[in-house]
Write an enzyme that holds these catalytic residues in place. Sequence first.
Site, short mmCIF file in Angstrom:
data_model
loop_
_atom_site.label_atom_id
_atom_site.label_comp_id
_atom_site.label_asym_id
_atom_site.label_seq_id
_atom_site.Cartn_x
_atom_site.Cartn_y
_atom_site.Cartn_z
N HIS A 113 0.84 -1.20 0.00
CA HIS A 113 0.00 0.00 0.00
C HIS A 113 0.88 1.25 0.00
O HIS A 113 2.04 1.21 0.43
CB HIS A 113 -0.91 -0.01 1.22
N ALA A 167 12.12 -18.57 13.78
CA ALA A 167 10.76 -18.27 14.22
C ALA A 167 10.59 -16.78 14.53
O ALA A 167 11.47 -16.14 15.09
CB ALA A 167 10.42 -19.10 15.45
#
Length: 205
Positions: A113, A167
């Site tokens: 965006h 992670a």
Amino acid sequence: MTELEKMLAGKIYDPSDRTLEDMRKKAHRLSKDYNDTYDDENKKRSEILKNLIPDMGDGTYIQGPIQFDYGVHTSFGINCYANFNFTVLDCCHVTIGNDVFFGPNCTIATPIHPLLPEERKLRRRENGTLYDLEYAKPVIIEDDCWIASNVTICGGVTIGSGCVIGAGSLVTKDIPAGTFAAGNPCKVIREVTKADSIELKQNLF
């Protein structure tokens, strides 16, 4: 160019285009259908995935739940695995190689965006309907990668073959092949070597 062609080419496009809306509705419906199945409903799951992700190699398994924006713009190689809550916003092509593993809660997000708030606001057509403008960048994950749990991969990124992404990482830039990378933003920590063999770890516990 159509809005679909613009989107896949990485150009500014209107996501409210009717063709794109219909494609997303289909993918969202198929994602919901898949999420409503049980693990042992293999035939039903396979039929749903053929419609949602036609370009999927043999031996690839997606645990579910899943959420795809289009599905048809994502491809998997052979023997891939995606754990719970796999989300792919495939406004641009997402190419996943062979033997790629995803931990739980991984997201691939290709759309971008505008950064300027005045460009990000909804616009109004003459008929009163609202729309916005955005663009997208492709994502490539090469063979033999392990993407650990809670990783987000942003548009425009290539992850080289044999990588491990730790992670919780946010991947915003390319990661070279054969490396362990982690962090927010994700950075290369070191190379993956023979010293990482599971055979060397079996006597640690």
